[in-house]
Design a protein around this motif. Structure first.
Motif, PDB file in Angstrom:
ATOM      1  N   ARG A  45      42.305  22.012 -15.019  1.00  0.00           N
ATOM      2  CA  ARG A  45      41.873  23.411 -15.205  1.00  0.00           C
ATOM      3  C   ARG A  45      41.067  23.612 -16.476  1.00  0.00           C
ATOM      4  O   ARG A  45      40.747  24.732 -16.846  1.00  0.00           O
ATOM      5  N   GLY A  46      40.797  22.513 -17.187  1.00  0.00           N
ATOM      6  CA  GLY A  46      40.050  22.655 -18.432  1.00  0.00           C
ATOM      7  C   GLY A  46      40.842  23.390 -19.499  1.00  0.00           C
ATOM      8  O   GLY A  46      40.279  24.040 -20.370  1.00  0.00           O
ATOM      9  N   VAL A  47      42.159  23.295 -19.427  1.00  0.00           N
ATOM     10  CA  VAL A  47      43.006  23.898 -20.476  1.00  0.00           C
ATOM     11  C   VAL A  47      43.177  22.877 -21.592  1.00  0.00           C
ATOM     12  O   VAL A  47      43.456  21.703 -21.339  1.00  0.00           O
ATOM     13  N   ASP A  48      43.010  23.333 -22.841  1.00  0.00           N
ATOM     14  CA  ASP A  48      43.250  22.458 -23.995  1.00  0.00           C
ATOM     15  C   ASP A  48      44.744  22.538 -24.322  1.00  0.00           C
ATOM     16  O   ASP A  48      45.209  23.557 -24.832  1.00  0.00           O
ATOM     17  N   LEU A  49      45.520  21.499 -23.949  1.00  0.00           N
ATOM     18  CA  LEU A  49      46.982  21.524 -24.102  1.00  0.00           C
ATOM     19  C   LEU A  49      47.410  20.861 -25.405  1.00  0.00           C
ATOM     20  O   LEU A  49      47.013  19.738 -25.692  1.00  0.00           O
ATOM     21  N   LYS A  50      48.191  21.592 -26.193  1.00  0.00           N
ATOM     22  CA  LYS A  50      48.783  21.010 -27.405  1.00  0.00           C
ATOM     23  C   LYS A  50      50.252  20.732 -27.094  1.00  0.00           C
ATOM     24  O   LYS A  50      50.998  21.657 -26.800  1.00  0.00           O
ATOM     25  N   PHE A  51      50.653  19.455 -27.100  1.00  0.00           N
ATOM     26  CA  PHE A  51      51.977  19.053 -26.632  1.00  0.00           C
ATOM     27  C   PHE A  51      52.906  18.740 -27.803  1.00  0.00           C
ATOM     28  O   PHE A  51      52.521  18.054 -28.742  1.00  0.00           O
ATOM     29  N   ALA A  52      54.152  19.267 -27.723  1.00  0.00           N
ATOM     30  CA  ALA A  52      55.149  18.979 -28.777  1.00  0.00           C
ATOM     31  C   ALA A  52      56.467  18.583 -28.116  1.00  0.00           C
ATOM     32  O   ALA A  52      57.033  19.355 -27.339  1.00  0.00           O
ATOM     33  N   ASP A  53      56.981  17.388 -28.424  1.00  0.00           N
ATOM     34  CA  ASP A  53      58.245  16.884 -27.879  1.00  0.00           C
ATOM     35  C   ASP A  53      59.359  17.194 -28.882  1.00  0.00           C
ATOM     36  O   ASP A  53      59.300  16.784 -30.029  1.00  0.00           O
ATOM     37  N   ALA A  54      60.380  17.924 -28.474  1.00  0.00           N
ATOM     38  CA  ALA A  54      61.416  18.403 -29.405  1.00  0.00           C
ATOM     39  C   ALA A  54      62.584  17.443 -29.560  1.00  0.00           C
ATOM     40  O   ALA A  54      63.528  17.740 -30.298  1.00  0.00           O
ATOM     41  N   GLN A  55      62.546  16.303 -28.864  1.00  0.00           N
ATOM     42  CA  GLN A  55      63.670  15.346 -28.949  1.00  0.00           C
ATOM     43  C   GLN A  55      65.012  16.045 -28.716  1.00  0.00           C
ATOM     44  O   GLN A  55      65.978  15.858 -29.457  1.00  0.00           O
ATOM     45  N   GLN A  56      65.051  16.950 -27.735  1.00  0.00           N
ATOM     46  CA  GLN A  56      66.281  17.641 -27.323  1.00  0.00           C
ATOM     47  C   GLN A  56      66.798  18.678 -28.335  1.00  0.00           C
ATOM     48  O   GLN A  56      67.883  19.221 -28.123  1.00  0.00           O
ATOM     49  N   LYS A  57      66.039  18.942 -29.432  1.00  0.00           N
ATOM     50  CA  LYS A  57      66.582  19.849 -30.451  1.00  0.00           C
ATOM     51  C   LYS A  57      65.907  21.217 -30.415  1.00  0.00           C
ATOM     52  O   LYS A  57      64.677  21.335 -30.513  1.00  0.00           O
ATOM     53  N   GLN A  58      66.708  22.286 -30.327  1.00  0.00           N
ATOM     54  CA  GLN A  58      66.159  23.646 -30.278  1.00  0.00           C
ATOM     55  C   GLN A  58      65.378  23.955 -31.561  1.00  0.00           C
ATOM     56  O   GLN A  58      64.290  24.553 -31.474  1.00  0.00           O
ATOM     57  N   GLN A  61      61.947  22.923 -31.229  1.00  0.00           N
ATOM     58  CA  GLN A  61      61.164  23.785 -30.319  1.00  0.00           C
ATOM     59  C   GLN A  61      60.717  25.046 -31.069  1.00  0.00           C
ATOM     60  O   GLN A  61      59.572  25.471 -30.952  1.00  0.00           O
ATOM     61  N   ILE A  62      61.622  25.614 -31.845  1.00  0.00           N
ATOM     62  CA  ILE A  62      61.286  26.835 -32.588  1.00  0.00           C
ATOM     63  C   ILE A  62      60.168  26.536 -33.599  1.00  0.00           C
ATOM     64  O   ILE A  62      59.195  27.293 -33.718  1.00  0.00           O
ATOM     65  N   LYS A  63      60.265  25.373 -34.257  1.00  0.00           N
ATOM     66  CA  LYS A  63      59.200  24.988 -35.203  1.00  0.00           C
ATOM     67  C   LYS A  63      57.858  24.850 -34.484  1.00  0.00           C
ATOM     68  O   LYS A  63      56.819  25.349 -34.946  1.00  0.00           O
ATOM     69  N   ALA A  64      57.890  24.215 -33.322  1.00  0.00           N
ATOM     70  CA  ALA A  64      56.647  23.997 -32.562  1.00  0.00           C
ATOM     71  C   ALA A  64      56.034  25.329 -32.151  1.00  0.00           C
ATOM     72  O   ALA A  64      54.817  25.542 -32.278  1.00  0.00           O
ATOM     73  N   ILE A  65      56.879  26.260 -31.710  1.00  0.00           N
ATOM     74  CA  ILE A  65      56.369  27.571 -31.288  1.00  0.00           C
ATOM     75  C   ILE A  65      55.720  28.276 -32.477  1.00  0.00           C
ATOM     76  O   ILE A  65      54.625  28.846 -32.372  1.00  0.00           O
ATOM     77  N   ARG A  66      56.344  28.173 -33.663  1.00  0.00           N
ATOM     78  CA  ARG A  66      55.766  28.806 -34.870  1.00  0.00           C
ATOM     79  C   ARG A  66      54.425  28.155 -35.217  1.00  0.00           C
ATOM     80  O   ARG A  66      53.476  28.844 -35.591  1.00  0.00           O
ATOM     81  N   THR A  67      54.337  26.858 -35.031  1.00  0.00           N
ATOM     82  CA  THR A  67      53.066  26.176 -35.311  1.00  0.00           C
ATOM     83  C   THR A  67      51.985  26.659 -34.346  1.00  0.00           C
ATOM     84  O   THR A  67      50.858  26.968 -34.756  1.00  0.00           O
ATOM     85  N   PHE A  68      52.350  26.778 -33.070  1.00  0.00           N
ATOM     86  CA  PHE A  68      51.380  27.262 -32.075  1.00  0.00           C
ATOM     87  C   PHE A  68      50.909  28.671 -32.439  1.00  0.00           C
ATOM     88  O   PHE A  68      49.711  28.995 -32.323  1.00  0.00           O
ATOM     89  N   ILE A  69      51.831  29.506 -32.893  1.00  0.00           N
ATOM     90  CA  ILE A  69      51.458  30.888 -33.275  1.00  0.00           C
ATOM     91  C   ILE A  69      50.482  30.836 -34.454  1.00  0.00           C
ATOM     92  O   ILE A  69      49.430  31.483 -34.448  1.00  0.00           O
ATOM     93  N   ALA A  70      50.782  29.994 -35.433  1.00  0.00           N
ATOM     94  CA  ALA A  70      49.900  29.868 -36.618  1.00  0.00           C
ATOM     95  C   ALA A  70      48.516  29.347 -36.209  1.00  0.00           C
ATOM     96  O   ALA A  70      47.496  29.743 -36.770  1.00  0.00           O
ATOM     97  N   GLN A  71      48.500  28.495 -35.199  1.00  0.00           N
ATOM     98  CA  GLN A  71      47.209  27.948 -34.737  1.00  0.00           C
ATOM     99  C   GLN A  71      46.433  28.966 -33.893  1.00  0.00           C
ATOM    100  O   GLN A  71      45.279  28.740 -33.552  1.00  0.00           O
ATOM    101  N   GLY A  72      47.116  30.064 -33.532  1.00  0.00           N
ATOM    102  CA  GLY A  72      46.431  31.099 -32.747  1.00  0.00           C
ATOM    103  C   GLY A  72      46.115  30.639 -31.333  1.00  0.00           C
ATOM    104  O   GLY A  72      45.038  30.938 -30.794  1.00  0.00           O
ATOM    105  N   VAL A  73      47.067  29.911 -30.692  1.00  0.00           N
ATOM    106  CA  VAL A  73      46.814  29.484 -29.304  1.00  0.00           C
ATOM    107  C   VAL A  73      46.736  30.715 -28.401  1.00  0.00           C
ATOM    108  O   VAL A  73      47.176  31.804 -28.765  1.00  0.00           O
TER     109      VAL A  73
END
Ligand code: GYE
Length: 311
Positions: A45-58, A61-73
């Motif tokens: 679909r031509g989506v630019d996907l930024k992937f973050a693996d949380a190694q099972q830790k919530q 995941q919360i850190k990754a979501i904050r990073t995505f927000i800072a990146q303005g996805v």
């Protein structure tokens, strides 16, 4: 030549959406397939996907979501490892006007905090598994051991609930031991070994219900090492329908599985594209299908088909 180059450039530039994906990890074959399907759906679909693996830790995941927000996805996909603890970070995404789509698990939070959730009906999955077992054992007494998914995750809570609904009214079939195997083969084998040790070498166990196939595959190993026959001495029913459970079925070592599609991202991207185009808000729950497979369904044929689907 110039025209072709321009067209190529424009198609390369088709990444009209940048999406952050906070994935739980790769605890099971199903999860690994979900990741590969998500990546191929994004590419298609031509989506630019930024992937973050949380190694099972919530917290990862919360850190990754904050990073995505800072990146303005443009949007965020989350497969939430557990059902609680998401309100704060989802409020931050909402304030940043970044839509969030949940994949394969639900959360206990106001549904205003996410655009939609693409998941199966996990209570129904547990019910289908339980109904199959009740039908199969008839009036015979059947002690069941249960390998639960990750503690506090929506599939572990719901698959238990649905299975117990199926057993209600059939007192001859009862869960005698139940413990988490965290959706992994290793843990599934370990816990099954302990179930066998404390059940007269497994002779008192009639059936295993595992919340996913990976734990069932680990448990099958433990059953064999105890000198018992999985699929006959101990019936094996689980959920996901990953290729390896069909191999076990073909050998008579597993009996039934309830299918879970690894393609949650397709419906998620569809909903996001519509939302981006005309702010069309999808239903809060986009439900994927559940289908029962047994040894009667030509398991090796299904195995071959599945091998082509991201597994
Ligand atoms: O059944 C299991 C994975 O969240 C429904 O997570 C999903 C479950 C799936 O570990 O294999």
């Amino acid at each position: 030549v110039a025209m072709a180059a321009a067209m190529l450039a424009s198609s390369a530039y088709a990444a009209d959406m940048t999406v952050g994906f906070s994935q739980i990890g790769s605890e099971s074959g199903w999860r690994a397939a979900e990741t590969s399907v998500t990546k191929s759906e994004a590419k298609k679909r031509g989506v630019d996907l930024k992937f973050a693996d949380a190694q099972q830790k919530q917290e990862n995941q919360i850190k990754a979501i904050r990073t995505f927000i800072a990146q303005g996805v443009d949007a965020i996909l989350v497969a939430p490892v557990v059902a609680t603890g998401w309100d704060a970070v989802l409020k931050e995404a909402k304030e940043a006007e970044i839509p969030v789509v949940l994949l394969d698990r639900q959360i206990d939070a106001p549904d205003s905090l996410y655009l939609t959730a693409v998941t199966s009906d996990q209570v129904h999955e547990g019910k289908v598994a339980g109904d199959w077992l009740v039908k199969t054992v008839g009036s015979k007494a059947c002690n069941v051991v249960e390998l639960q998914g990750t503690t506090g995750s929506s599939p572990a809570i719901n698959r238990k609930k649905g299975f117990e609904q199926a057993l209600a009214g059939h007192d001859n079939v009862k869960i005698v031991k139940s413990q988490t195997g965290d959706f992994t083969r290793t843990k599934g084998k370990e816990v099954m070994e302990s179930f066998i040790k404390s059940s007269n070498g497994g002779k008192d166990i009639c059936a295993l219900y595992a919340h996913n196939d990976d734990m069932a595959v680990g448990a099958i190993q433990a059953i064999k090492e105890a000198g018992l026959k999985p699929g006959t001495d101990i019936l094996v029913v689980s959920i996901d329908a990953v290729p390896d459970i069909f191999q076990a079925m073909a050998k008579g070592e597993a009996n039934a599985t309830v299918e879970l599609t690894p393609n949650m991202a397709g419906p998620a991207f569809d909903a996001l594209e519509k939302y981006k185009k005309d702010k069309a808000a999808p239903a809060k729950w986009i439900q994927t299908e559940s289908k029962l497979y047994t040894q009667a369904d030509d398991p090796m044929k299904v195995y071959e088909e599945k091998k082509g689907l991201g597994y």
